[in-house]
Design an enzyme around this catalytic site. Structure first.
Site, PDB file in Angstrom:
ATOM      1  N   PRO A  36       0.842  -1.203   0.000  1.00 39.31           N
ATOM      2  CA  PRO A  36       0.000   0.000   0.000  1.00 39.31           C
ATOM      3  C   PRO A  36       0.876   1.251   0.000  1.00 39.31           C
ATOM      4  O   PRO A  36       1.790   1.357   0.822  1.00 39.31           O
ATOM      5  CB  PRO A  36      -0.776  -0.124   1.320  1.00 39.31           C
ATOM      6  CG  PRO A  36       0.077  -0.982   2.192  1.00 39.31           C
ATOM      7  CD  PRO A  36       0.803  -1.921   1.278  1.00 39.31           C
ATOM      8  N   MET A  37       0.619   2.163  -0.922  1.00 38.20           N
ATOM      9  CA  MET A  37       1.434   3.388  -0.973  1.00 38.20           C
ATOM     10  C   MET A  37       0.588   4.633  -1.221  1.00 38.20           C
ATOM     11  O   MET A  37      -0.038   4.771  -2.270  1.00 38.20           O
ATOM     12  CB  MET A  37       2.515   3.251  -2.041  1.00 38.20           C
ATOM     13  CG  MET A  37       3.668   2.363  -1.577  1.00 38.20           C
ATOM     14  SD  MET A  37       4.878   2.086  -2.851  1.00 38.20           S
ATOM     15  CE  MET A  37       3.971   1.029  -3.977  1.00 38.20           C
ATOM     16  N   THR A  38       0.597   5.514  -0.232  1.00 30.81           N
ATOM     17  CA  THR A  38      -0.103   6.794  -0.325  1.00 30.81           C
ATOM     18  C   THR A  38       0.479   7.605  -1.469  1.00 30.81           C
ATOM     19  O   THR A  38       1.694   7.739  -1.581  1.00 30.81           O
ATOM     20  CB  THR A  38       0.070   7.543   1.019  1.00 30.81           C
ATOM     21  OG1 THR A  38      -0.670   6.822   1.996  1.00 30.81           O
ATOM     22  CG2 THR A  38      -0.438   8.959   0.934  1.00 30.81           C
ATOM     23  N   GLN A  64      -6.769  -0.525   1.370  1.00 34.17           N
ATOM     24  CA  GLN A  64      -6.182  -0.487   2.719  1.00 34.17           C
ATOM     25  C   GLN A  64      -6.935   0.574   3.502  1.00 34.17           C
ATOM     26  O   GLN A  64      -6.808   1.778   3.221  1.00 34.17           O
ATOM     27  CB  GLN A  64      -4.694  -0.139   2.700  1.00 34.17           C
ATOM     28  CG  GLN A  64      -4.113  -0.256   4.123  1.00 34.17           C
ATOM     29  CD  GLN A  64      -2.745   0.354   4.318  1.00 34.17           C
ATOM     30  OE1 GLN A  64      -2.498   1.491   3.919  1.00 34.17           O
ATOM     31  NE2 GLN A  64      -1.848  -0.374   4.952  1.00 34.17           N
ATOM     32  N   HIS A 123      -5.309  -1.083   8.273  1.00 40.05           N
ATOM     33  CA  HIS A 123      -3.979  -0.514   8.543  1.00 40.05           C
ATOM     34  C   HIS A 123      -3.787  -0.351  10.056  1.00 40.05           C
ATOM     35  O   HIS A 123      -4.309   0.570  10.660  1.00 40.05           O
ATOM     36  CB  HIS A 123      -3.865   0.841   7.848  1.00 40.05           C
ATOM     37  CG  HIS A 123      -2.469   1.393   7.777  1.00 40.05           C
ATOM     38  ND1 HIS A 123      -1.423   0.915   8.550  1.00 40.05           N
ATOM     39  CD2 HIS A 123      -1.932   2.380   7.006  1.00 40.05           C
ATOM     40  CE1 HIS A 123      -0.318   1.601   8.254  1.00 40.05           C
ATOM     41  NE2 HIS A 123      -0.601   2.490   7.330  1.00 40.05           N
ATOM     42  N   GLY A 124      -3.021  -1.288  10.623  1.00 41.91           N
ATOM     43  CA  GLY A 124      -2.760  -1.223  12.070  1.00 41.91           C
ATOM     44  C   GLY A 124      -1.300  -0.903  12.372  1.00 41.91           C
ATOM     45  O   GLY A 124      -0.828  -1.196  13.470  1.00 41.91           O
ATOM     46  N   HIS A 153       2.612   1.524  11.673  1.00 38.39           N
ATOM     47  CA  HIS A 153       3.327   2.781  11.365  1.00 38.39           C
ATOM     48  C   HIS A 153       2.983   3.986  12.244  1.00 38.39           C
ATOM     49  O   HIS A 153       3.210   5.122  11.846  1.00 38.39           O
ATOM     50  CB  HIS A 153       3.134   3.158   9.889  1.00 38.39           C
ATOM     51  CG  HIS A 153       3.579   2.094   8.933  1.00 38.39           C
ATOM     52  ND1 HIS A 153       3.339   2.138   7.580  1.00 38.39           N
ATOM     53  CD2 HIS A 153       4.255   0.930   9.133  1.00 38.39           C
ATOM     54  CE1 HIS A 153       3.830   1.062   6.985  1.00 38.39           C
ATOM     55  NE2 HIS A 153       4.397   0.314   7.917  1.00 38.39           N
ATOM     56  N   TYR A 211      -0.038   5.084  13.255  1.00 39.95           N
ATOM     57  CA  TYR A 211      -1.328   5.748  13.024  1.00 39.95           C
ATOM     58  C   TYR A 211      -2.327   5.284  14.098  1.00 39.95           C
ATOM     59  O   TYR A 211      -1.941   4.623  15.059  1.00 39.95           O
ATOM     60  CB  TYR A 211      -1.827   5.452  11.597  1.00 39.95           C
ATOM     61  CG  TYR A 211      -0.919   6.055  10.544  1.00 39.95           C
ATOM     62  CD1 TYR A 211      -0.866   7.433  10.358  1.00 39.95           C
ATOM     63  CD2 TYR A 211      -0.092   5.247   9.754  1.00 39.95           C
ATOM     64  CE1 TYR A 211      -0.015   7.993   9.401  1.00 39.95           C
ATOM     65  CE2 TYR A 211       0.748   5.806   8.799  1.00 39.95           C
ATOM     66  CZ  TYR A 211       0.789   7.175   8.630  1.00 39.95           C
ATOM     67  OH  TYR A 211       1.624   7.723   7.690  1.00 39.95           O
TER      68      TYR A 211
HETATM   69  C1  LIG Z   1       5.406   6.737  -1.268  1.00 36.48           C
HETATM   70  C2  LIG Z   1       5.086   5.734  -0.192  1.00 36.48           C
HETATM   71  C3  LIG Z   1       3.847   5.755   0.427  1.00 36.48           C
HETATM   72  C4  LIG Z   1       3.517   4.803   1.411  1.00 36.48           C
HETATM   73  N1  LIG Z   1       2.250   4.796   1.945  1.00 36.48           N
HETATM   74  C5  LIG Z   1       1.860   3.783   2.755  1.00 36.48           C
HETATM   75  C6  LIG Z   1       0.489   3.621   3.133  1.00 36.48           C
HETATM   76  O1  LIG Z   1      -0.410   4.361   2.720  1.00 36.48           O
HETATM   77  N2  LIG Z   1       0.185   2.581   3.955  1.00 36.48           N
HETATM   78  C7  LIG Z   1       1.127   1.708   4.409  1.00 36.48           C
HETATM   79  O2  LIG Z   1       0.805   0.776   5.160  1.00 36.48           O
HETATM   80  N3  LIG Z   1       2.430   1.818   4.030  1.00 36.48           N
HETATM   81  C8  LIG Z   1       2.806   2.817   3.199  1.00 36.48           C
HETATM   82  N4  LIG Z   1       4.104   2.869   2.744  1.00 36.48           N
HETATM   83  C9  LIG Z   1       5.054   1.776   3.078  1.00 36.48           C
HETATM   84  C10 LIG Z   1       5.018   0.707   1.986  1.00 36.48           C
HETATM   85  O3  LIG Z   1       3.789   0.009   1.987  1.00 36.48           O
HETATM   86  C11 LIG Z   1       6.148  -0.335   2.141  1.00 36.48           C
HETATM   87  O4  LIG Z   1       5.987  -1.011   3.364  1.00 36.48           O
HETATM   88  C12 LIG Z   1       7.531   0.300   2.108  1.00 36.48           C
HETATM   89  O5  LIG Z   1       7.650   1.175   0.996  1.00 36.48           O
HETATM   90  C13 LIG Z   1       8.624  -0.765   2.030  1.00 36.48           C
HETATM   91  O6  LIG Z   1       8.546  -1.460   0.813  1.00 36.48           O
HETATM   92  P1  LIG Z   1       9.617  -1.177  -0.376  1.00 36.48           P
HETATM   93  O7  LIG Z   1      10.960  -1.195   0.301  1.00 36.48           O
HETATM   94  O8  LIG Z   1       9.411  -2.314  -1.325  1.00 36.48           O
HETATM   95  O9  LIG Z   1       9.316   0.170  -0.958  1.00 36.48           O
HETATM   96  C14 LIG Z   1       4.475   3.834   1.796  1.00 36.48           C
HETATM   97  C15 LIG Z   1       5.732   3.828   1.176  1.00 36.48           C
HETATM   98  C16 LIG Z   1       6.038   4.731   0.181  1.00 36.48           C
HETATM   99  C17 LIG Z   1       7.383   4.663  -0.497  1.00 36.48           C
END
Ligand SMILES: Cc1cc2nc3c(=O)[nH]c(=O)nc-3n(C[C@H](O)[C@H](O)[C@H](O)COP(=O)(O)O)c2cc1C
Length: 372
Positions: free
Chosen positions: A28-30, A105, A171-172, A174, A176
């Site tokens: 999941p990525m914001t 998510q 989402h539990g 980080h 939040y």
């Molecule tokens: C731009 C960005 C936005 C993210 N937003 C979320 C999010 O909305 N929810 C979440 O659980 N993790 C979020 N993460 C964490 C990612 O889900 C992931 O755990 C983290 O990037 C590690 O994976 P990677 O090394 O393959 O990038 C975000 C990471 C990035 C880079």
């Protein structure tokens, strides 16, 4: 990067009503590209490209439940209200047309939210009016607020199922809202939602999971994401021992979680090296061992730097998948989530499957500025 046999990543996986063609999950990525909180055509196309690129399971960016202060940024999509849900319906319909599987998510950002001028009236809420130990922000939730938040997660999950999503992720992690209840440093409550043990501080999460299970019925899988680390402090550990992991996660599995998603910045790091050494089980490995549930691991797959560096503008170059293959083959976890590599390249999974690794380009922080 050398050529590796990646077939272990391309085995099918199924749980309850969910069937996946491979073991690779889009993390999941914001993205902050949902003006007014409504997913539009650009968001639909972004997720559809990942389905076309053979991602096994797509997890959406965090999308918030129906509480007045559940977002900490105006570009975060809502998961409530007719307009936003219609947008999400377009997303899942197009993902399905391309053979993909997907979960939203669902999220509440708790007191990470700053009071600002895009939603001036919403009170920032958290377990004890703290954003980090000793750092006040917003108000402590009343029991009525808690009940309403639990109902909001259940409603969002019922909507996810009604719109046609294949599963839902709570989402539990980080630091939040839900994680602020888990964390002793931000949960100082003296009522039934606080306490000295992780089990006591898990009651809010447990009520959410039970309500979600009630809302989606027995066949729909529920994923929940957890992290030891918090954005407020990367060194925190909620659970210092395997027994504490069991106290934390097993009640939530009993309440209805099917897949535990363990967020680490580097998937190969052992959770308790003092017990099983430097090549020992990671967080997902321990979660699987002590609960028996399926797990997702994550963290720097296919890249040479961890994701925290992305926010300071750093890029990352492709890295070998050998360590991942080895851990996947020994069954340490069931699924692996990939974040930045798939954010930067919608064809990442297809390229790995066909051995087309020469064309992998890694991650450039500029990718955060557009929906590729
Ligand atoms: C731009 C960005 C936005 C993210 N937003 C979320 C999010 O909305 N929810 C979440 O659980 N993790 C979020 N993460 C964490 C990612 O889900 C992931 O755990 C983290 O990037 C590690 O994976 P990677 O090394 O393959 O990038 C975000 C990471 C990035 C880079």
């Amino acid at each position: 990067m050398s050529q590796t046999d990646t077939s272990t990543l391309f085995r099918q996986f199924s749980i309850r009503s969910l069937e996946l063609k491979n073991r690779i999950v889009m993390a999941p990525m914001t993205r902050l590209f949902a003006p007014g909180g409504i997913p539009g055509e650009a968001n639909v196309a972004y997720y559809k490209r990942r389905a076309e690129g053979q991602v096994g399971l797509i997890l959406s960016e965090g999308t918030v439940v129906d509480r007045p202060a559940s977002r900490n940024d105006g570009g975060i999509p809502l998961f409530h209200g007719d307009a936003a849900l219609a947008g999400w319906k377009n997303v899942i319909d197009e993902v399905h047309k391309s053979g993909g599987r997907m979960a939203p998510q669902i999220w509440h950002t708790g007191s990470t939210r700053y009071i600002n001028d895009w939603e001036p009236d919403a009170p920032v809420e958290s377990p004890s009016g703290l954003v980090a130990p000793g750092d006040p922000r917003g108000v402590a939730m009343s029991e009525e607020d808690i009940a309403d938040a639990v109902a909001a997660f259940a409603k969002a999950s019922a909507d996810a199922k009604r719109l046609g999503f294949d599963t839902v992720e709570i989402h539990g992690a980080h630091g939040y809202l839900i994680d602020q209840f888990f964390w002793a440093g931000t949960n100082l409550r003296t009522d039934g939602y606080g306490g000295l043990t992780i089990k006591e501080r898990s009651r809010f999460a447990s009520e959410i999971v039970s309500a979600v299970r009630e809302a989606v019925g027995p066949d729909f899988p529920i994923i929940m994401r957890f992290s030891q680390w918090k954005q407020q402090d990367l060194t925190v550990k909620v659970a210092e021992t395997p027994a504490a992991i069991e106290d934390w996660l097993l009640p939530l599995v009993d309440a209805g979680v099917d897949i535990i998603h363990c967020s680490q910045r580097r998937f190969w790091e052992p959770e308790f090296p003092e017990i099983d050494g430097e090549n020992g089980l990671n967080f997902a490995g321990w979660a699987k061992k002590v609960t028996g549930a399926a797990t997702i691991s994550v963290g720097s797959v296919g890249l040479d730097k961890d994701f925290a560096t992305a926010f300071s503008g750093e890029g990352s170059t492709p890295a070998s998948l050998d360590r991942l293959i080895e851990r996947m083959e020994r069954g340490e976890f069931d699924l692996i989530a990939v974040g930045r590599a798939i954010l930067a390249d919608p064809q990442w999974v297809a390229k790995i499957e066909t051995g087309n690794i020469e064309t992998l380009s890694g991650f450039d922080a500029k990718a955060l500025g557009e929906l590729v």
